[in-house]
Each structure stands twice: as C-alpha cells, then as structure tokens.
Design a protein around this motif. Sequence first.
Motif, mmCIF file in Angstrom:
data_model
loop_
_atom_site.group_PDB
_atom_site.id
_atom_site.type_symbol
_atom_site.label_atom_id
_atom_site.label_comp_id
_atom_site.label_asym_id
_atom_site.label_seq_id
_atom_site.Cartn_x
_atom_site.Cartn_y
_atom_site.Cartn_z
ATOM 1 N N GLY A 294 50.997 36.084 36.319
ATOM 2 C CA GLY A 294 50.703 37.496 36.100
ATOM 3 C C GLY A 294 51.570 38.116 35.025
ATOM 4 N N LYS A 295 52.847 37.776 35.014
ATOM 5 C CA LYS A 295 53.752 38.400 34.047
ATOM 6 C C LYS A 295 53.533 37.887 32.624
ATOM 7 C CE LYS A 295 57.527 40.580 36.366
ATOM 8 N NZ LYS A 295 58.972 40.828 36.353
ATOM 9 N N MET A 296 53.182 36.623 32.470
ATOM 10 C CA MET A 296 52.913 36.104 31.133
ATOM 11 C C MET A 296 51.649 36.732 30.541
ATOM 12 S SD MET A 296 55.245 34.001 29.955
ATOM 13 C CE MET A 296 56.429 35.164 30.614
ATOM 14 N N GLU A 297 50.635 36.958 31.369
ATOM 15 C CA GLU A 297 49.439 37.649 30.901
ATOM 16 C C GLU A 297 49.772 39.095 30.545
ATOM 17 O OE1 GLU A 297 46.340 37.290 33.769
ATOM 18 O OE2 GLU A 297 46.059 35.133 33.444
ATOM 19 N N HIS A 298 50.564 39.733 31.386
ATOM 20 C CA HIS A 298 50.970 41.114 31.116
ATOM 21 C C HIS A 298 51.798 41.207 29.835
ATOM 22 C CE1 HIS A 298 52.265 45.204 31.862
ATOM 23 N NE2 HIS A 298 53.528 44.836 31.805
ATOM 24 N N LEU A 299 52.533 40.147 29.533
ATOM 25 C CA LEU A 299 53.377 40.125 28.341
ATOM 26 C C LEU A 299 52.567 40.065 27.053
ATOM 27 C CD1 LEU A 299 56.379 40.048 27.487
ATOM 28 C CD2 LEU A 299 56.272 37.554 27.621
ATOM 29 N N GLY A 300 51.292 39.672 27.162
ATOM 30 C CA GLY A 300 50.439 39.611 25.986
ATOM 31 C C GLY A 300 49.986 38.222 25.603
ATOM 32 N N VAL A 306 48.008 30.887 29.164
ATOM 33 C CA VAL A 306 48.707 31.014 30.445
ATOM 34 C C VAL A 306 48.087 30.087 31.479
ATOM 35 C CG1 VAL A 306 49.275 32.572 32.347
ATOM 36 C CG2 VAL A 306 49.440 33.380 29.987
ATOM 37 N N GLY A 307 46.759 30.091 31.546
ATOM 38 C CA GLY A 307 46.059 29.311 32.559
ATOM 39 C C GLY A 307 46.268 27.815 32.429
ATOM 40 N N ILE A 308 46.482 27.342 31.201
ATOM 41 C CA ILE A 308 46.683 25.907 30.992
ATOM 42 C C ILE A 308 48.165 25.556 31.017
ATOM 43 C CG2 ILE A 308 46.423 24.031 29.321
ATOM 44 C CD1 ILE A 308 43.845 25.414 28.396
ATOM 45 N N THR A 309 48.988 26.339 30.344
ATOM 46 C CA THR A 309 50.396 25.975 30.164
ATOM 47 C C THR A 309 51.204 26.092 31.455
ATOM 48 O OG1 THR A 309 50.282 26.756 27.873
ATOM 49 C CG2 THR A 309 52.466 26.414 28.808
ATOM 50 N N VAL A 310 51.063 27.193 32.183
ATOM 51 C CA VAL A 310 51.914 27.409 33.360
ATOM 52 C C VAL A 310 51.637 26.386 34.468
ATOM 53 C CG1 VAL A 310 52.538 29.026 35.194
ATOM 54 C CG2 VAL A 310 52.280 29.849 32.845
ATOM 55 N N PRO A 311 50.380 26.223 34.942
ATOM 56 C CA PRO A 311 50.167 25.224 36.007
ATOM 57 C C PRO A 311 50.506 23.804 35.557
ATOM 58 C CG PRO A 311 48.294 26.721 35.839
ATOM 59 C CD PRO A 311 49.140 26.959 34.628
ATOM 60 N N THR A 418 49.730 28.778 18.817
ATOM 61 C CA THR A 418 48.265 28.874 18.779
ATOM 62 C C THR A 418 47.786 30.272 18.394
ATOM 63 O OG1 THR A 418 48.281 29.312 21.172
ATOM 64 C CG2 THR A 418 47.954 27.039 20.471
ATOM 65 N N ARG A 419 48.738 31.169 18.079
ATOM 66 C CA ARG A 419 48.425 32.561 17.710
ATOM 67 C C ARG A 419 47.634 33.265 18.811
ATOM 68 N NH1 ARG A 419 46.800 30.746 11.702
ATOM 69 N NH2 ARG A 419 48.882 30.639 10.831
ATOM 70 N N GLU A 420 48.095 33.055 20.034
ATOM 71 C CA GLU A 420 47.439 33.656 21.196
ATOM 72 C C GLU A 420 48.379 34.624 21.910
ATOM 73 O OE1 GLU A 420 44.242 33.205 22.480
ATOM 74 O OE2 GLU A 420 43.850 32.287 20.540
ATOM 75 N N VAL A 421 49.226 35.306 21.142
ATOM 76 C CA VAL A 421 50.151 36.291 21.702
ATOM 77 C C VAL A 421 49.953 37.622 20.995
ATOM 78 C CG1 VAL A 421 52.563 36.918 22.068
ATOM 79 C CG2 VAL A 421 51.868 34.537 22.306
ATOM 80 N N ASP A 422 49.820 38.680 21.760
ATOM 81 C CA ASP A 422 49.741 40.031 21.206
ATOM 82 C C ASP A 422 51.177 40.515 20.978
ATOM 83 O OD1 ASP A 422 49.539 42.755 20.731
ATOM 84 O OD2 ASP A 422 47.844 43.014 22.085
ATOM 85 N N GLY A 443 45.629 40.990 37.020
ATOM 86 C CA GLY A 443 44.323 41.626 36.982
ATOM 87 C C GLY A 443 44.317 42.810 36.061
ATOM 88 N N ASP A 444 44.155 44.012 36.611
ATOM 89 C CA ASP A 444 43.918 45.213 35.825
ATOM 90 C C ASP A 444 44.998 45.426 34.768
ATOM 91 O OD1 ASP A 444 41.913 45.474 37.598
ATOM 92 O OD2 ASP A 444 42.816 47.105 38.745
ATOM 93 N N GLY A 445 44.604 45.251 33.515
ATOM 94 C CA GLY A 445 45.495 45.545 32.409
ATOM 95 C C GLY A 445 46.589 44.530 32.178
ATOM 96 N N HIS A 446 46.642 43.425 32.958
ATOM 97 C CA HIS A 446 47.732 42.468 32.803
ATOM 98 C C HIS A 446 47.398 41.345 31.852
ATOM 99 C CE1 HIS A 446 50.059 43.453 36.737
ATOM 100 N NE2 HIS A 446 49.949 44.467 35.914
ATOM 101 N N GLY A 447 46.152 40.965 31.774
ATOM 102 C CA GLY A 447 45.793 39.861 30.889
ATOM 103 C C GLY A 447 45.263 40.382 29.583
ATOM 104 N N HIS A 448 45.733 39.855 28.472
ATOM 105 C CA HIS A 448 45.254 40.310 27.169
ATOM 106 C C HIS A 448 44.354 39.249 26.576
ATOM 107 C CE1 HIS A 448 45.297 42.728 23.518
ATOM 108 N NE2 HIS A 448 45.398 41.606 22.843
ATOM 109 N N GLU A 449 43.111 39.590 26.327
ATOM 110 C CA GLU A 449 42.151 38.649 25.773
ATOM 111 C C GLU A 449 42.234 38.678 24.252
ATOM 112 O OE1 GLU A 449 40.653 36.897 27.819
ATOM 113 O OE2 GLU A 449 40.224 37.979 29.660
ATOM 114 N N HIS A 450 41.958 37.531 23.637
ATOM 115 C CA HIS A 450 42.027 37.453 22.188
ATOM 116 C C HIS A 450 40.683 37.048 21.580
ATOM 117 C CE1 HIS A 450 46.365 38.036 21.800
ATOM 118 N NE2 HIS A 450 46.421 37.402 22.955
ATOM 119 N N GLU A 451 39.625 37.273 22.311
ATOM 120 C CA GLU A 451 38.303 36.957 21.780
ATOM 121 C C GLU A 451 37.793 38.128 20.956
ATOM 122 O OE1 GLU A 451 36.759 33.988 22.034
ATOM 123 O OE2 GLU A 451 38.656 33.414 22.859
#
Length: 471
Positions: A294-300, A306-311, A418-422, A443-451
Amino acid sequence: MATSSSTTTPPNPNAGPRRKRDRTHYLYIAVIAAVAAGITLGFAAPDAAVELKPLGEGFVNLIKMMISPIIFCTIVLGIGSVRKAAKVGTVGGMALGYFLAMSTVALAIGLLVGNVLDPGSGLHLTEETRGVGAEQAAEASESTTEFLLGIVPTTLVSAFTEGEVLQTLLVALLVGFALQAMGGAGEPVLRGVGHIQRLVFRVLGMIMWAAPVGAFGAIAAVVGETGMDALRSLAVIMIGFYITCVLFVFVILGTLLRVVAGVNILSLFRYLGREFLLILSTSSSESALPRLIGKMEHLGVSKPVVGITVPTGYSFNLDGTAIYLTMASLFIAEAMGDPLSIGEQLALLGFMIIASKGAAGVTGSGLAILSSGLQSHRPELLDGVGLIVGIDRFMSEARALTNFAGNSVATLVIGTWTREVDRERMDEVLSGRLPFDETTLAGDGHGHEHEPAPEARPAGHAVERAPAPTA
C-alpha cells in the motif's frame, strides 16, 4: 461565493484522513509501550513471559492470513490493467536480476566481516546444544525439484488456503495475464478485484489494532526464553551481525537509492517507520508486507512494479538472510575448531542462497535453512547449530528488518529504471504533504497508474485518482 467555496473545499478531504490517521498514532505509541512492558516482564518473570508466546504467534498468523489475498489482488490489478505484456516481463526480468546481484553483494559482505571478526573462537560445544541442528534441518530439508514443484498449487484456490507466497504469485500472474488478454471484457472482473482489494485492506486495518497485544506477547516470550546469559556469551557474533546489516543498508542500499532514484534513504525509512516498528516487535517481515504494498503505491510507484517486485522480493530478495547465513556458518565452524576454506565457504553459501528462496519473513526460518545447508555440505558441523539458538531470535529481527529495507529500496530502484515512478507525487509523500491514509491502507488514491488512457480503466480508479496529481 464560488471562489470561497473552492478555496475551502480542498482542506476538507485532507482534514478527514488526518483525523483518522491521528488516531493511529495512539496505536503505535501503544506498540512501543507494549514492547517496553514485554521486555520488563521477560526479565522480571521469565516463566510467565514465555507463556505469553501464543499472543505474538496469533497476531503474526492474523497478518499472514491476509497476505495471499492481498498479493493476488495487487498483482491481478497491476498486470490486468497493463496493455502490453512485454512491460510486465521487463519489470520481472529486472527484478530477478537485481535480486541476484544484491544477494551476491550481501553474501560477499557477510563473508568479509565474518572472516575479519573471526567469531566463534573460544566457545565450546556442550551436550545440551547437540541435536538442535538435526531437528532444524529435518524441518527445512527440501530438494531443488521439490522446491520447484512446490510452486505449483494443487488446485487454483489451494494457494490461498495453504498460505504459500510463491503459489499465490503464480496463480495471480496467470489470472492477470488472462485478464490482460481479454481486453475490455475483463474490465468488470478487474473492478470486482479492486473492490475485494479495498475490503481486504479494510480488514487488515482492523487487525492492526491488535498489534500492541501481539508485540507484548512476542517480546516478552523472547526475553523470557533467552535472558542475558546467551547475549553475553555470544555478543561478538550478534553485534557483528547487526553492524554488518547496518553497513549494508546505509552504505550499499543507501548509495544505490541515492544514485538511481535520487532519494535519501533516511527519508524513505522515515516514511516506513511504522512498518519497521511492526517488524521489530514481531520479528517477522511478513507482518509488514501488506502495508509495504500500500505504501509503495501511495508513494507513486505504479501498480505493476509494486505488484511484481514486492511479493517476488519477499521470496528472492533476502539480503539479511544472506548475511546471516554467511556469518553464522563461519561462526559455527570456528567454534567447533574446523574452519571453512574459501572454496567451502563459496560452495556452502551458494547452496544456502538457493535453499533460502521462499522462506522470507517466517520467524526462525533462517536457523532451519542454516541447518539444512550444513547437513548437505558439512554434516560434521550440524551439532554446532545449537550454539547460536540462544540469540537466533534477536538476529531474526535484524534479518527481517534488513530484508524489508532491501525490498523497499528495490521497489523504488526498479520503478525508476522502468520509469514507473511519479516523481512529483513521491516528493509530496516523502515531504509529508501527502500523508498515507491509515484507515484504508490501500486503494483510494494510493496507487498511481501510468497508463496513457485513464478512461479505459475501471471507472472507480479514474475518478478516485484524478485529484492526486494536483494535490
């Protein structure tokens, strides 16, 4: 009036989360107080303190109960929302390459410090310590074939019931790629998984209020079982291990994070302070895995990274465990008067790194892996494992903290590559201007999408994340 209402509206959304987040400050103050009380009880009444061990185990089990569904939802949402499968492969390949490199560096540092300190000299093996290693090795003995076959679950849902991280990872990858291939037809499923993820994190938020009880029981039992005798006799190896972990984290990881991502590691650790406190009190890095996501997604950092690297990092990026295995092996060999040659060190520890995959976060797993490696390569040293049992729990805390630090740095480094950080959002979060919502955890506002096309995503994601860049 319109102007005044527009100026007063922005503070209101921020005021709500701040009030909710403030209540959680009391929770972590209670955790600190519980740790102090547990240490005091452990020294004052060790027999009673040992009886409280189930409190700590119960809390960690509650956290573990949530790990499989959180990993599944995070990976499925991350991969399913990416339009190009090659992007997922790039992230995964970079992550595995990074993990292998960092494990090698951790091994080298552990070997270097272990040979310089020459731990174990002067200690003598007693009859009470014999047989401990054999018991631990029996629990961890597993061939490479068994390990690989163990990644495949018996059924599609058994990965969730058995609590195997790698099995959950495999199922989530398959489902994520399947939803990706379905295109627009898979969006209703993605929306459903998104709702489930929010529900799971809400449940996790409720469980976290039991953290003071779990911390009290875990620390009291450790101190009650160990006392001060083991700490005095084994101070060299324990202090040396802690110093080595600190050097690895702040020198190696800190330099890498500054050079690659331009982030001060102290700023990152301040942001993850509550997670470090949770790990310190439970001796398990798994207790903080859901919050790290959650915190890594919130971080940008984007959901796919996050989904691949952390687990994956929790199974393959075991920096603290690598350092522990090297130093503990040298310690046992020296204590038994049978030092390892350089060739034996490399062969033994290379085997241990392979054997350690999939065991991250489990309290006491390092001791079992150590015993298994010695049994396979130097069985005559197996009896010496009993020498280190007294301080293993204290070293387990350092292993867990180092593993967690390594995975948090890895997520930011790979996200940057991978240039996937805001970057703007990351600066806002680390400066404290965009606080983490402790009530939802994700969830709400924590994950930043780059699409590039937010309208192609589930409606909930587009609406809820729209204000984040302008905050």
